[in-house]
Design a protein around this motif. Structure first.
Motif, PDB file in Angstrom:
ATOM      1  N   VAL A 111     -23.388  10.349  -0.044  1.00 50.11           N
ATOM      2  CA  VAL A 111     -23.972  10.334   1.156  1.00 50.11           C
ATOM      3  C   VAL A 111     -23.678  11.325   1.832  1.00 50.11           C
ATOM      4  O   VAL A 111     -22.609  11.627   2.138  1.00 50.11           O
ATOM      5  CB  VAL A 111     -24.003   8.833   1.618  1.00 50.11           C
ATOM      6  N   PRO A 112     -24.631  12.074   2.478  1.00 56.83           N
ATOM      7  CA  PRO A 112     -24.352  13.150   3.115  1.00 56.83           C
ATOM      8  C   PRO A 112     -23.806  12.953   4.395  1.00 56.83           C
ATOM      9  O   PRO A 112     -24.351  11.679   5.029  1.00 56.83           O
ATOM     10  CB  PRO A 112     -25.883  13.790   3.388  1.00 56.83           C
ATOM     11  N   GLY A 113     -22.994  13.809   4.808  1.00 55.65           N
ATOM     12  CA  GLY A 113     -22.424  13.235   6.443  1.00 55.65           C
ATOM     13  C   GLY A 113     -21.323  12.179   6.632  1.00 55.65           C
ATOM     14  O   GLY A 113     -21.157  11.901   7.526  1.00 55.65           O
ATOM     15  N   ILE A 114     -20.932  11.744   5.471  1.00 55.85           N
ATOM     16  CA  ILE A 114     -19.770  10.578   5.425  1.00 55.85           C
ATOM     17  C   ILE A 114     -18.667  10.937   4.788  1.00 55.85           C
ATOM     18  O   ILE A 114     -18.621  11.450   3.772  1.00 55.85           O
ATOM     19  CB  ILE A 114     -20.587   9.346   4.674  1.00 55.85           C
ATOM     20  N   THR A 115     -17.404  10.588   5.451  1.00 53.74           N
ATOM     21  CA  THR A 115     -16.159  10.769   4.806  1.00 53.74           C
ATOM     22  C   THR A 115     -15.444   9.664   5.310  1.00 53.74           C
ATOM     23  O   THR A 115     -14.854   9.435   6.531  1.00 53.74           O
ATOM     24  CB  THR A 115     -15.475  12.272   5.550  1.00 53.74           C
ATOM     25  N   VAL A 116     -15.007   8.936   4.518  1.00 49.52           N
ATOM     26  CA  VAL A 116     -14.390   7.666   4.887  1.00 49.52           C
ATOM     27  C   VAL A 116     -12.700   7.931   4.389  1.00 49.52           C
ATOM     28  O   VAL A 116     -12.462   8.495   3.385  1.00 49.52           O
ATOM     29  CB  VAL A 116     -14.579   6.481   3.941  1.00 49.52           C
ATOM     30  N   PRO A 117     -11.894   7.862   5.390  1.00 55.91           N
ATOM     31  CA  PRO A 117     -10.704   8.406   5.254  1.00 55.91           C
ATOM     32  C   PRO A 117      -9.776   7.581   3.903  1.00 55.91           C
ATOM     33  O   PRO A 117     -10.122   6.182   3.999  1.00 55.91           O
ATOM     34  CB  PRO A 117      -9.911   8.137   6.417  1.00 55.91           C
ATOM     35  N   GLN A 118      -8.848   8.020   3.417  1.00 60.76           N
ATOM     36  CA  GLN A 118      -8.099   7.227   2.354  1.00 60.76           C
ATOM     37  C   GLN A 118      -7.560   5.999   2.906  1.00 60.76           C
ATOM     38  O   GLN A 118      -7.420   4.919   2.466  1.00 60.76           O
ATOM     39  CB  GLN A 118      -7.137   8.162   1.846  1.00 60.76           C
ATOM     40  N   ALA A 119      -6.979   6.130   4.334  1.00 61.24           N
ATOM     41  CA  ALA A 119      -6.329   4.769   4.665  1.00 61.24           C
ATOM     42  C   ALA A 119      -7.255   3.520   4.788  1.00 61.24           C
ATOM     43  O   ALA A 119      -7.067   2.381   4.398  1.00 61.24           O
ATOM     44  CB  ALA A 119      -5.885   4.954   5.987  1.00 61.24           C
ATOM     45  N   VAL A 120      -8.628   3.885   5.162  1.00 61.03           N
ATOM     46  CA  VAL A 120      -9.632   2.874   5.019  1.00 61.03           C
ATOM     47  C   VAL A 120      -9.861   2.193   3.756  1.00 61.03           C
ATOM     48  O   VAL A 120     -10.051   1.129   3.637  1.00 61.03           O
ATOM     49  CB  VAL A 120     -10.703   3.438   5.939  1.00 61.03           C
ATOM     50  N   ILE A 121      -9.853   3.239   2.975  1.00 63.82           N
ATOM     51  CA  ILE A 121     -10.248   2.851   1.649  1.00 63.82           C
ATOM     52  C   ILE A 121      -9.159   2.019   1.044  1.00 63.82           C
ATOM     53  O   ILE A 121      -9.205   0.976   0.396  1.00 63.82           O
ATOM     54  CB  ILE A 121     -10.430   4.096   0.568  1.00 63.82           C
ATOM     55  N   ASP A 122      -7.829   2.188   1.272  1.00 58.85           N
ATOM     56  CA  ASP A 122      -6.666   1.624   1.146  1.00 58.85           C
ATOM     57  C   ASP A 122      -6.777   0.085   1.504  1.00 58.85           C
ATOM     58  O   ASP A 122      -6.448  -0.840   0.840  1.00 58.85           O
ATOM     59  CB  ASP A 122      -5.525   2.206   1.139  1.00 58.85           C
ATOM     60  N   GLU A 123      -7.170   0.245   2.706  1.00 56.87           N
ATOM     61  CA  GLU A 123      -7.161  -1.207   3.523  1.00 56.87           C
ATOM     62  C   GLU A 123      -8.379  -1.976   2.885  1.00 56.87           C
ATOM     63  O   GLU A 123      -8.105  -3.358   2.596  1.00 56.87           O
ATOM     64  CB  GLU A 123      -7.398  -1.298   4.782  1.00 56.87           C
ATOM     65  N   LEU A 124      -9.627  -1.541   2.623  1.00 56.28           N
ATOM     66  CA  LEU A 124     -10.700  -2.198   1.785  1.00 56.28           C
ATOM     67  C   LEU A 124     -10.171  -2.695   0.452  1.00 56.28           C
ATOM     68  O   LEU A 124     -10.410  -3.803  -0.146  1.00 56.28           O
ATOM     69  CB  LEU A 124     -11.737  -1.408   1.671  1.00 56.28           C
ATOM     70  N   ALA A 125      -9.227  -1.898  -0.067  1.00 52.70           N
ATOM     71  CA  ALA A 125      -8.724  -2.470  -1.671  1.00 52.70           C
ATOM     72  C   ALA A 125      -7.746  -3.377  -1.510  1.00 52.70           C
ATOM     73  O   ALA A 125      -7.590  -4.176  -2.478  1.00 52.70           O
ATOM     74  CB  ALA A 125      -8.077  -1.175  -2.436  1.00 52.70           C
ATOM     75  N   THR A 126      -7.328  -4.064  -0.220  1.00 50.63           N
ATOM     76  CA  THR A 126      -6.426  -4.984  -0.165  1.00 50.63           C
ATOM     77  C   THR A 126      -6.958  -6.024  -0.262  1.00 50.63           C
ATOM     78  O   THR A 126      -6.506  -7.281  -0.346  1.00 50.63           O
ATOM     79  CB  THR A 126      -5.660  -4.988   1.095  1.00 50.63           C
ATOM     80  N   ALA A 127      -8.455  -6.399  -0.149  1.00 53.41           N
ATOM     81  CA  ALA A 127      -9.236  -7.395   0.010  1.00 53.41           C
ATOM     82  C   ALA A 127      -9.183  -8.191  -1.258  1.00 53.41           C
ATOM     83  O   ALA A 127      -9.079  -7.654  -2.431  1.00 53.41           O
ATOM     84  CB  ALA A 127     -10.651  -7.131   0.339  1.00 53.41           C
ATOM     85  N   GLU A 128      -9.095  -9.517  -1.166  1.00 51.02           N
ATOM     86  CA  GLU A 128      -9.065 -10.418  -2.385  1.00 51.02           C
ATOM     87  C   GLU A 128     -10.381 -10.347  -3.055  1.00 51.02           C
ATOM     88  O   GLU A 128     -11.450  -9.832  -2.469  1.00 51.02           O
ATOM     89  CB  GLU A 128      -9.016 -11.761  -1.964  1.00 51.02           C
ATOM     90  N   LYS A 129     -10.541 -10.556  -4.370  1.00 47.34           N
ATOM     91  CA  LYS A 129     -11.718 -10.238  -5.267  1.00 47.34           C
ATOM     92  C   LYS A 129     -12.874 -11.387  -4.406  1.00 47.34           C
ATOM     93  O   LYS A 129     -12.609 -12.445  -3.881  1.00 47.34           O
ATOM     94  CB  LYS A 129     -11.593 -10.999  -6.473  1.00 47.34           C
TER      95      LYS A 129
END
Ligand code: SF4
Ligand code: SF4
Lengths: 229, 300
Positions: free
Chosen positions: B230-248
């Motif tokens: 998606v043009p113009g979007i950069t989600v930082p790694q820290a946010v990706i990591d936090e999202l990854a902690t979510a339960e299924k």
């Protein structure tokens, strides 16, 4: 220079199918340099068509070949006169301009395009050509640090980068540099960023009445650099 | 007199909340209407996107008329990707005639990222020129200088990317948009508070309102996908990591949490004049986000 790519062999075969005697006509200028339609490519294609014919078993084309110095110049076309008398069609490997020049000159002859004319550009390295100019008719390179926003920005926008640029690349392709990042850096180096701060109105497409014609001063008695309508 | 309800609110001291709805892909607009009804009284205005990411959909103006019909405040998104200057002017005159006065002026995404990759990219104009075009119409002439019979009125906005990895050329463009008549900006998604603070420091020299863009992500995978596509979007790694902690199955819940936290901070710090929530397909959770951010109230 004009950059072109040779068409796929099966498309060429389909085009020449209705004609018995076909002259494969190369051009010695741009398409020679970009390896799409010079003497070398003409003889290569000649062979490839012969082989394909033999394989399919149903072709009886009489193929001949010749390469003109320049197909887009009437002066050179005179040299063709004797060679096209006994053919049913010409397969031109020149750019679209060359194809039309031959077609205009020999009105009784079908002239088929053997290449796809792609753009005006230059070689980046051997075998890679990059587009550089779209002949917009209103060159603004003085204001953009010598980098053309019309061809090198996917959107051809004039007032700076869109928000899609990332790591210096264009949103449309990670392989492509963002033209506006490059323009900014170049202008910064030249201490000419002010020219990017200016507002640029939309392009004037009126400079492109199609087809365009330029009349030289000596014939028209007053070429002021304008495109004649 | 204010040109729209949104304009009136922009110049009040209120902390504004806007959101956006992606129109229907097809003739069945029921889901879109449902989203409008769900959100119209919970936010100050609703953007209807204009073939976002160059994916063909129901038109922005059609969505804006629906928002009006249902009693909400619409923001028309206009991009230069599909229309030349004649069509753009005609659309703006039409919008005005139907009481749609808030217009977000955008260049538009590249055709290559969308679902009609062989279409002709128009780009007769860019966002800066479009802002000027709208202001020109207001002044009583068309863009070619011809007299208009009756002139429209607009509250104009655009976008800005405070977290661009090369910010200088973006700021230069921001200046041009302000000079061209933008009154408000909805930013691209923000994740990095220090970058947003730096940008706001810069932007505070101008008399424009900045609504921080908040993207709601449904999973770490979606965040990664957006980074790549998606043009113009950069989600930082820290946010990706936090999202990854979510339960299924709880990814979206996590995304809501992250978004709400960001909104809360922005509001408490008084960092921006408001927020613009982009739920990209998960419009139904916007009320939850507002609730979690302490921004839930009837705004109509
Ligand atoms: S601005 Fe670009 S397209 Fe136009 S003449 Fe110059 S190089 Fe060619
Ligand atoms: S990323 Fe750069 S080159 Fe690509 S469309 Fe945007 S401004 Fe143009």
């Amino acid at each position: 220079m004009i950059v072109a790519e040779q068409k796929k062999l099966d498309e060429i075969l389909r085009m020449v199918a209705p004609y018995e005697r076909v002259l494969i006509l190369g051009c010695g200028t741009c398409v020679t340099v970009c390896g799409a339609g010079g003497e070398h490519e003409v003889s290569y294609l000649h062979n490839a068509l012969k082989v394909a014919q033999r394989k399919s078993g149903n072709g009886t084309h009489a193929l001949s070949e010749y390469t003109l110095k320049r197909q887009c110049d009437p002066e050179f076309l005179d040299m063709l006169a004797g060679r096209v008398e006994d053919v049913d069609a010409v397969l031109s490997l020149a750019c679209g301009i060359g194809v039309q020049a031959v077609s205009e000159r020999f009105r009784q002859l079908p002239v088929l395009p053997g290449v796809n004319t792609s753009f005006m550009g230059m070689p980046k390295e051997w075998g890679i050509w990059d587009e550089r100019c779209a002949a917009c008719g209103d060159c603004r390179l003085a204001e953009t640090g010598g980098i053309c926003p019309i061809t090198r920005c996917t959107k051809g926008i004039l007032n700076g980068p869109c928000a899609g640029t990332k790591s210096g690349k264009c949103e449309a392709s990670r392989e492509m540099d963002c033209a506006w990042v490059q323009i900014y850096q170049r202008l910064e180096g030249l201490r000419q960023l002010d020219s990017m701060r200016r507002y640029y109105p939309p392009r004037n497409f009126r400079v492109i009445p199609r087809p365009r014609r330029i009349v030289a001063k000596s014939t028209a008695g007053g070429n002021d650099g304008q495109v004649a309508a | 007199m204010a040109k729209s309800l949104l304009e009136e609110k922009l110049y009040s001291q209120e902390f504004l909340v806007t959101t956006e709805i992606g129109p229907a892909k097809g003739a069945d607009i029921s889901e879109m209407v449902h989203h409008i009804d769900l959100l119209k009284d919970r936010v100050d205005a609703i953007n209807i996107t204009d073939h976002q990411s160059s994916v063909m959909r129901f038109p922005s103006i059609g969505g804006c008329l629906l928002v009006k019909e249902r009693g909400g405040e619409p923001i028309l998104q206009v991009t230069c990707r599909d229309r030349n200057r004649l069509a753009l002017q005609a659309d703006l005159l039409f919008a005005h005639s139907r009481g749609v006065h808030n217009v977000l002026c955008l260049t538009g995404d590249s055709i290559d990222v969308g679902d009609h990759k062989e279409a002709k990219p128009v780009f007769d104009m860019d966002s800066v020129q479009l802002l000027r075009l709208a202001r020109t119409l207001e002044s009583g002439t068309d863009f070619a200088g011809n007299q208009l019979k009756g002139s429209p009125q607009f509250c104009l906005g655009s976008t800005v990317h405070p977290e661009a990895d090369f910010i200088e050329p973006q700021l230069l463009k921001f200046d041009k948009k302000v000079a061209a008549g933008a009154q408000f900006f909805q930013t691209q998604g923000v994740f990095d508070l220090p970058a947003l603070r730096r940008f706001m420091q810069y932007a505070s020299q101008f008399n424009v309102k900045i609504l921080a863009g908040i993207i709601v992500m449904a999973s770490a995978r979606m965040a990664k996908y957006m980074n790549e596509n998606v043009p113009g979007i950069t989600v930082p790694q820290a946010v990706i990591d936090e999202l990854a902690t979510a339960e299924k199955g709880k990814g979206l819940q996590k995304g809501v949490e992250v978004a709400a936290r960001m909104m809360k901070t922005i509001r408490e710090e008084g960092l921006c004049h408001g927020v613009h929530v982009m739920a990209v397909g998960n419009e139904r959770v916007v009320p939850d986000i507002l609730e979690a951010a302490g921004l839930a109230c009837v705004r109509a």
